[in-house]
Design a protein around this motif. Structure first.
Motif, PDB file in Angstrom:
ATOM      1  N   PHE A 137       6.453  29.906  41.116  1.00  0.00           N
ATOM      2  CA  PHE A 137       6.213  31.326  41.414  1.00  0.00           C
ATOM      3  C   PHE A 137       4.842  31.518  42.084  1.00  0.00           C
ATOM      4  N   GLY A 138       3.858  30.740  41.655  1.00  0.00           N
ATOM      5  CA  GLY A 138       2.541  30.832  42.277  1.00  0.00           C
ATOM      6  C   GLY A 138       2.576  30.414  43.738  1.00  0.00           C
ATOM      7  N   ARG A 139       3.297  29.323  43.985  1.00  0.00           N
ATOM      8  CA  ARG A 139       3.414  28.825  45.358  1.00  0.00           C
ATOM      9  C   ARG A 139       4.117  29.857  46.237  1.00  0.00           C
ATOM     10  N   PHE A 140       5.116  30.492  45.682  1.00  0.00           N
ATOM     11  CA  PHE A 140       5.858  31.510  46.431  1.00  0.00           C
ATOM     12  C   PHE A 140       4.916  32.646  46.843  1.00  0.00           C
ATOM     13  N   LEU A 141       4.110  33.102  45.899  1.00  0.00           N
ATOM     14  CA  LEU A 141       3.142  34.177  46.200  1.00  0.00           C
ATOM     15  C   LEU A 141       2.157  33.716  47.274  1.00  0.00           C
ATOM     16  N   ALA A 142       1.695  32.485  47.138  1.00  0.00           N
ATOM     17  CA  ALA A 142       0.717  31.965  48.102  1.00  0.00           C
ATOM     18  C   ALA A 142       1.346  31.812  49.490  1.00  0.00           C
ATOM     19  N   LEU A 143       2.588  31.336  49.523  1.00  0.00           N
ATOM     20  CA  LEU A 143       3.251  31.140  50.824  1.00  0.00           C
ATOM     21  C   LEU A 143       3.463  32.462  51.551  1.00  0.00           C
ATOM     22  N   LEU A 144       3.610  33.530  50.781  1.00  0.00           N
ATOM     23  CA  LEU A 144       3.835  34.834  51.414  1.00  0.00           C
ATOM     24  C   LEU A 144       2.520  35.543  51.734  1.00  0.00           C
ATOM     25  N   GLY A 145       1.420  34.886  51.423  1.00  0.00           N
ATOM     26  CA  GLY A 145       0.109  35.497  51.650  1.00  0.00           C
ATOM     27  C   GLY A 145      -0.153  35.836  53.110  1.00  0.00           C
ATOM     28  N   ASP A 209      -8.055  48.642  42.548  1.00  0.00           N
ATOM     29  CA  ASP A 209      -8.799  47.584  41.862  1.00  0.00           C
ATOM     30  C   ASP A 209      -8.306  46.187  42.239  1.00  0.00           C
ATOM     31  N   VAL A 210      -7.058  46.100  42.637  1.00  0.00           N
ATOM     32  CA  VAL A 210      -6.489  44.795  42.978  1.00  0.00           C
ATOM     33  C   VAL A 210      -5.827  44.877  44.351  1.00  0.00           C
ATOM     34  N   PRO A 211      -5.849  43.782  45.101  1.00  0.00           N
ATOM     35  CA  PRO A 211      -5.293  43.832  46.463  1.00  0.00           C
ATOM     36  C   PRO A 211      -3.766  43.910  46.469  1.00  0.00           C
ATOM     37  N   LEU A 212      -3.252  44.539  47.506  1.00  0.00           N
ATOM     38  CA  LEU A 212      -1.805  44.593  47.708  1.00  0.00           C
ATOM     39  C   LEU A 212      -1.385  43.306  48.413  1.00  0.00           C
ATOM     40  N   ARG A 213      -0.365  42.669  47.882  1.00  0.00           N
ATOM     41  CA  ARG A 213       0.162  41.430  48.462  1.00  0.00           C
ATOM     42  C   ARG A 213       1.659  41.596  48.623  1.00  0.00           C
ATOM     43  N   THR A 214       2.343  40.490  48.911  1.00  0.00           N
ATOM     44  CA  THR A 214       3.793  40.490  48.859  1.00  0.00           C
ATOM     45  C   THR A 214       4.171  39.753  47.583  1.00  0.00           C
ATOM     46  N   ALA A 215       4.792  40.462  46.652  1.00  0.00           N
ATOM     47  CA  ALA A 215       5.079  39.877  45.336  1.00  0.00           C
ATOM     48  C   ALA A 215       6.588  39.755  45.124  1.00  0.00           C
ATOM     49  N   HIS A 216       6.954  38.936  44.159  1.00  0.00           N
ATOM     50  CA  HIS A 216       8.363  38.659  43.892  1.00  0.00           C
ATOM     51  C   HIS A 216       9.011  39.723  43.001  1.00  0.00           C
ATOM     52  N   HIS A 217       8.292  40.122  41.965  1.00  0.00           N
ATOM     53  CA  HIS A 217       8.736  41.207  41.075  1.00  0.00           C
ATOM     54  C   HIS A 217       9.926  40.879  40.176  1.00  0.00           C
ATOM     55  N   ASP A 218      10.290  39.626  40.029  1.00  0.00           N
ATOM     56  CA  ASP A 218      11.337  39.293  39.042  1.00  0.00           C
ATOM     57  C   ASP A 218      11.146  37.841  38.630  1.00  0.00           C
ATOM     58  N   THR A 219      10.001  37.579  38.008  1.00  0.00           N
ATOM     59  CA  THR A 219       9.584  36.198  37.787  1.00  0.00           C
ATOM     60  C   THR A 219      10.088  35.660  36.445  1.00  0.00           C
ATOM     61  N   LYS A 220      11.342  35.949  36.152  1.00  0.00           N
ATOM     62  CA  LYS A 220      11.897  35.370  34.923  1.00  0.00           C
ATOM     63  C   LYS A 220      12.242  33.916  35.164  1.00  0.00           C
ATOM     64  N   ILE A 221      12.249  33.186  34.059  1.00  0.00           N
ATOM     65  CA  ILE A 221      12.294  31.731  34.158  1.00  0.00           C
ATOM     66  C   ILE A 221      13.565  31.238  34.850  1.00  0.00           C
ATOM     67  N   ASP A 222      14.665  31.984  34.715  1.00  0.00           N
ATOM     68  CA  ASP A 222      15.893  31.493  35.354  1.00  0.00           C
ATOM     69  C   ASP A 222      15.923  31.783  36.856  1.00  0.00           C
ATOM     70  N   ASN A 223      14.852  32.301  37.380  1.00  0.00           N
ATOM     71  CA  ASN A 223      14.771  32.478  38.831  1.00  0.00           C
ATOM     72  C   ASN A 223      14.039  31.330  39.523  1.00  0.00           C
ATOM     73  N   VAL A 224      13.826  30.233  38.807  1.00  0.00           N
ATOM     74  CA  VAL A 224      13.300  29.017  39.455  1.00  0.00           C
ATOM     75  C   VAL A 224      14.311  27.895  39.247  1.00  0.00           C
TER      76      VAL A 224
END
Ligand code: GN1
Ligand code: MG
Length: 368
Positions: A137-145, A209-224
């Motif tokens: 999930f972290g990599r996904f967020l970073a790749l969409l940066g 307070d925090v930057p706007l990014r592109t996020a996944h918004h459904d980071t439950k474990i069965d989504n990997v």
């Protein structure tokens, strides 16, 4: 929905002959099938989903987002010398070239390539699984940066507005449509005491307070998807809610699944506790992929975001229970209530372990 209908829809995506379809269980929103299609060398499998139009009123926008996201992720992986086929979802266009099709009953369908030799789990399997989930999930967020403008469509309005989620709960309680409020006095009380926590994420966004990014918004474990052989977290699934948002949402929503041994609807609430060892692996995995990206204002709020999003999940299940189970798929009576109870138990447990969790995040957020 019968197999014949799923197979009939498959002919809109594939020139090969569909051989059969079986239901894939998992999500609470769409219907998902695995379809086998004949190919020159034997057969190939594809994922085929019927989209829930009540939840996603604009499937065209959902699919426009997903095409942009999957194309971008694939490009970034290839540029870094990685094989992309098993690390990113790939949309199968319909034979007319569109990324979805509408069947003769007006239902919207899409198809993805099926990734062989991998599976996902509803409950965390152990520390390595937690680490790999966090990292994926972290990599996904970073790749969409560096996803090029314009921003993605907001596929569900105010989806991440956690304060509005509290408002929706309060309205459902007022309406008490299914006459169930009498049964959930304790849950209502626990929720009401935490209105400020519910607002934490959307308040941080509103204040800038925090930057706007592109996020996944459904980071439950069965989504990997986890590779059967190597145990690696291969590929992130369920891209319907990928849209502008914050890293806090993704981290926060991940904690309640990835750092806990309970199933989402576990009847044994003694399991609904944060396992600090799992939390450490999950957080380290996620931070290994995002450490260079995050600003201190984000890092500082991660643990609180875990509490906030777990509470919000509890509120959403409670709201749906009060509404008579209109939103999330249920397979037995009171399932939304059981889901709610697990989330509320987790929130309370996180409240008592906040300092230990913060210490773990601080330790692993430090740049090497
Ligand atoms: C839903 O589609 P699925 O089951 O992966 C929901 C998420 C919730 C989750 C709780 C669009 O996800 O927001 O966190 O259930 N998706 C939508 O299990 O509402
Ligand atoms: Mg899912």
């Amino acid at each position: 929905m019968d197999e014949a209908r799923v197979v009939a829809v498959a002919t809109r995506f594939h020139t090969g002959k569909p051989l059969g379809a079986s239901l894939l269980k998992g999500g609470h929103i769409h219907d998902t099938w695995l379809v086998r299609v004949s190919a020159p060398q034997g057969s190939r499998s594809f994922v085929q989903q019927r989209l829930n139009r009540a939840v996603f009123p604009r499937p065209d926008r959902v699919m426009e987002n997903i095409e942009r996201v999957t194309t971008h992720v694939r490009g970034r992986l290839l540029a870094a010398g990685h094989a992309a086929e098993r690390h990113a979802l790939a949309v199968v266009p319909a034979l007319d070239g569109r990324p979805f099709c509408v069947d003769d009953q007006g239902e919207t369908w899409r198809s993805y390539h099926f990734i062989e030799g991998a599976r996902s789990f509803g409950v965390v399997q152990g520390p390595r699984h937690a680490y790999e989930t966090g990292r994926a999930f972290g990599r996904f967020l970073a790749l969409l940066g560096d996803l090029p403008a314009p921003p993605l469509h907001e596929t569900i309005h105010a989806f991440a507005d956690t304060r509005a989620r509290f408002g929706a709960f309060a309205r459902a309680l007022d309406a008490d449509r299914a006459g169930r409020a009498v049964r959930v006095g304790r849950e209502i009380e626990l929720a009401r005491e935490r209105e400020a926590l519910a607002g934490m994420l959307s308040d941080a966004v509103r204040r800038g307070d925090v930057p706007l990014r592109t996020a996944h918004h459904d980071t439950k474990i069965d989504n990997v998807l986890i590779d059967d052989e190597t145990g690696e977290g291969l590929c992130v699934l369920d891209l319907d809610t990928v849209m502008p948002g914050t890293a806090l949402y993704d981290f926060g929503d991940m904690v309640r699944y990835g750092a806990c041994r309970a199933a989402e609807d576990d009847l044994d609430l003694s399991r609904a506790r944060i396992d600090l060892e799992l939390f450490e692996h999950l957080a380290r995995g996620w931070l290994d992929a995002t450490r260079e990206l995050l600003v201190p204002d984000e890092v500082e709020r991660l643990v609180e975001a875990g509490r906030c999003l777990t509470l919000v999940a509890g509120l959403r299940f409670l709201t749906d229970f009060l509404d008579g189970d209109a939103y999330f798929r249920t397979t037995r009576p009171d399932q939304n209530l059981d889901r709610c109870r697990v989330q509320l138990a987790l929130v309370r447990d996180m409240e008592s372990r906040a300092e230990a969790m913060r210490e773990i995040v601080r330790r692993h957020a430090r740049r090497a």
